[in-house]
Design a protein around this motif. Structure first.
Motif, PDB file in Angstrom:
ATOM      1  N   ALA A  45       0.847  -1.209   0.000  1.00 22.83           N
ATOM      2  CA  ALA A  45       0.000   0.000   0.000  1.00 22.83           C
ATOM      3  C   ALA A  45       0.872   1.244   0.000  1.00 22.83           C
ATOM      4  CB  ALA A  45      -0.917  -0.012   1.216  1.00 22.83           C
ATOM      5  N   LEU A  46       2.112   1.115   0.472  1.00 18.41           N
ATOM      6  CA  LEU A  46       3.015   2.286   0.461  1.00 18.41           C
ATOM      7  C   LEU A  46       3.432   2.583  -0.979  1.00 18.41           C
ATOM      8  CD1 LEU A  46       5.344   1.557   3.527  1.00 18.41           C
ATOM      9  CD2 LEU A  46       3.467   3.205   3.380  1.00 18.41           C
ATOM     10  N   ALA A  47       3.852   1.521  -1.668  1.00 18.54           N
ATOM     11  CA  ALA A  47       4.287   1.711  -3.061  1.00 18.54           C
ATOM     12  C   ALA A  47       3.103   2.111  -3.939  1.00 18.54           C
ATOM     13  CB  ALA A  47       4.922   0.422  -3.570  1.00 18.54           C
ATOM     14  N   SER A  48       1.885   1.780  -3.502  1.00 23.93           N
ATOM     15  CA  SER A  48       0.703   2.040  -4.338  1.00 23.93           C
ATOM     16  C   SER A  48      -0.024   3.310  -3.917  1.00 23.93           C
ATOM     17  CB  SER A  48      -0.272   0.866  -4.235  1.00 23.93           C
ATOM     18  OG  SER A  48       0.393  -0.349  -4.414  1.00 23.93           O
ATOM     19  N   SER A  57       4.834  -0.591  11.724  1.00 21.89           N
ATOM     20  CA  SER A  57       5.592   0.616  11.352  1.00 21.89           C
ATOM     21  C   SER A  57       5.207   1.060   9.935  1.00 21.89           C
ATOM     22  CB  SER A  57       7.108   0.398  11.496  1.00 21.89           C
ATOM     23  OG  SER A  57       7.552  -0.452  10.484  1.00 21.89           O
ATOM     24  N   GLU A  58       4.937   0.074   9.047  1.00 23.81           N
ATOM     25  CA  GLU A  58       4.472   0.449   7.704  1.00 23.81           C
ATOM     26  C   GLU A  58       3.046   1.005   7.755  1.00 23.81           C
ATOM     27  OE1 GLU A  58       7.188  -2.129   4.612  1.00 23.81           O
ATOM     28  OE2 GLU A  58       5.018  -2.294   4.464  1.00 23.81           O
ATOM     29  N   ILE A  86      -0.532   5.658   7.193  1.00 24.80           N
ATOM     30  CA  ILE A  86      -1.473   6.623   7.783  1.00 24.80           C
ATOM     31  C   ILE A  86      -0.950   8.046   7.546  1.00 24.80           C
ATOM     32  CG2 ILE A  86      -2.378   7.474  10.003  1.00 24.80           C
ATOM     33  CD1 ILE A  86      -2.491   4.566  10.955  1.00 24.80           C
ATOM     34  N   ASN A  87       0.343   8.224   7.750  1.00 25.01           N
ATOM     35  CA  ASN A  87       0.932   9.563   7.540  1.00 25.01           C
ATOM     36  C   ASN A  87       0.822  10.003   6.076  1.00 25.01           C
ATOM     37  OD1 ASN A  87       1.507   9.906  10.231  1.00 25.01           O
ATOM     38  ND2 ASN A  87       3.564   9.014  10.075  1.00 25.01           N
ATOM     39  N   LEU A  88       0.977   9.041   5.161  1.00 25.84           N
ATOM     40  CA  LEU A  88       0.827   9.379   3.732  1.00 25.84           C
ATOM     41  C   LEU A  88      -0.613   9.785   3.413  1.00 25.84           C
ATOM     42  CD1 LEU A  88       2.998   6.657   1.929  1.00 25.84           C
ATOM     43  CD2 LEU A  88       3.503   9.095   2.152  1.00 25.84           C
ATOM     44  N   HIS A  99      -1.766  13.240   1.739  1.00 29.23           N
ATOM     45  CA  HIS A  99      -2.658  13.280   0.566  1.00 29.23           C
ATOM     46  C   HIS A  99      -3.862  14.182   0.854  1.00 29.23           C
ATOM     47  CE1 HIS A  99      -5.626  12.096  -2.371  1.00 29.23           C
ATOM     48  NE2 HIS A  99      -6.413  11.694  -1.380  1.00 29.23           N
ATOM     49  N   LYS A 100      -4.446  14.002   2.020  1.00 28.67           N
ATOM     50  CA  LYS A 100      -5.636  14.770   2.398  1.00 28.67           C
ATOM     51  C   LYS A 100      -5.319  16.269   2.454  1.00 28.67           C
ATOM     52  CE  LYS A 100      -9.826  14.716   3.251  1.00 28.67           C
ATOM     53  NZ  LYS A 100     -10.792  14.383   2.263  1.00 28.67           N
TER      54      LYS A 100
END
Ligand SMILES: O=P(O)(O)OC[C@H]1O[C@H](O[C@H]2O[C@H](CO)[C@@H](O)[C@H](O)[C@H]2O)[C@H](O)[C@@H](O)[C@@H]1O
Length: 365
Positions: A94-97, A348-349, A354-356, A360-361
């Motif tokens: 989900a990080l890479a995506s 941790s991921e 969540i921070n990403l 985005h928001k």
């Protein structure tokens, strides 16, 4: 909020007359036919039939639920693990995506659902010590300012609320059977907050669950390492700290107990056997309920995201996938079949993700 009081106080049973929607919730969302009394509730399984307990697959299930085995059986550097990398083709990070997720979220309101153990907090030997980090707490607090956020846990609402310690969230404890709105309404997103207890579909099971809890504490007391946890509408029997040669003893205690309670059923979690009411209610139903309560269901402009690590989270993943509603994200350090769309390796991921979402928001108000 007085959490103790909510535990013992009369449960918020919705005064809506039978057959009418409650909190705007359709009858289809109720765990049993609204036209009947509790005793007529349809069973998921025939009462008295504990097929998965009696089958040989039961011990296999206990073994395969072990994250210790996962680590033993996998290379320490998972990035070198071919199986894991192949698996990630089906369940991309989900990080890479994140860009793809952000693109699909364009013009939509995200609703975020987070499991607790193994998702926000690392799995530890003592369930009472499953603390989340302050950094994770800050990340969750922050995201809840922008996105309606709910914690969906197998633990009791009171317990998970104590661990998370944030008043501005929605909580669904006992695998979704105890739903609570934020005491302190979140500020920035434009959803009207609903306060207090929202829904407790299994309230009539409380005396039975308490009885089972007391009995299991008694009959497992001589099994070293066994721990029985009261999760209000469910009971968890932990075997993580039990010597593997004694796992059958734990299983036997649970089976013997369940024989006397045909209205209760067994599910498997991570080194834990979970006893819960035979109701058509699970984490997927809890997500559906919350979306509906928040006025976010049947809207094309809503993108629910559910992050979880456990088998019980699969019900929520399935709900989102089958309705093409949103994304499930499975947290796992090892390949696993799932109804999720994406994956993350560990808490941790999850925090990074969540921070990403917040970034985005902020960039697309
Ligand atoms: O739905 P969840 O929030 O993931 O809760 C599921 C169960 O989590 C807890 O047990 C698990 O985590 C413990 C602490 O890391 C670990 O010791 C245990 O082996 C895991 O199964 C919790 O204690 C259970 O009551 C929850 O049902």
């Amino acid at each position: 909020m007085d959490l103790k009081a909510t535990h013992s106080a009369p449960i918020l049973t919705d005064p809506t007359p039978i057959g009418k929607p409650r909190l705007g919730i359709h009858d289809s969302l109720l765990p049993y036919a609204s036209s009947g009394v509790f005793s007529q509730a349809p069973f998921l399984k025939k009462p008295g039939l504990l097929d998965d307990v009696r089958s040989t697959s039961w011990l296999d299930a206990m073994k395969s639920s072990s994250p210790r085995n996962v680590l033993k059986n996998n290379a320490t550097d998972l990035s070198n693990d071919v199986a894991y990398r192949n698996w990630m083709i089906k369940y991309p990070s989900a990080l890479a995506s994140i860009e793809q997720i952000a693109n699909n979220a364009k013009g939509k309101r995200i609703a975020l659902f987070l499991d607790y153990d193994g998702t926000l907090s690392p799995i530890v030997d003592n369930p009472d010590h499953a603390f989340m980090s302050n950094a994770m707490r800050a990340a969750v607090r922050n995201v809840a300012k922008y996105i309606p956020t709910a914690i969906i846990s197998g633990r009791s609402c009171e317990k998970v609320h104590k661990f998370v310690g944030l008043k501005e969230l929605y909580y669904a404890g006992s695998h979704g059977m105890d739903i609570m709105g934020p005491v302190q309404p979140p500020t920035d997103h434009r959803i009207e907050a609903i306060e207090g207890n929202l829904y407790q579909p299994a309230s009539e099971f409380l005396p039975m669950i308490n009885e089972v809890f007391v009995s299991l504490v008694e009959i497992t007391k001589d099994i070293e390492g066994a721990k029985v946890e009261d999760n209000k509408f469910c009971v968890s029997v932990h075997y993580r700290n039990v010597d593997e040669k004694n796992w059958t003893m734990v299983a036997q205690c649970v089976e013997d107990t369940l024989k006397n309670y045909p209205r209760l059923r067994l599910t498997h979690g991570r080194m834990v056997l979970e006893i819960r009411p035979v109701l058509k209610w699970d984490k997927g139903k809890a997500v559906e309920f919350l979306l509906e309560s928040l006025g976010l269901s049947n809207c094309d402009d809503v993108l629910p995201i559910y992050v979880g690590d456990d088998r019980t989270d699969e019900d929520a993943f399935k709900f989102l996938r089958e309705g093409s509603l949103g994304y499930g994200i499975l947290v796992t350090p090892a390949p696993k079949e799932s109804s999720a769309y994406y994956s993350l390796r560990d808490p941790s991921e999850v925090m990074e993700f969540i921070n990403l979402l917040v970034m985005h928001k902020k960039s697309v108000p």
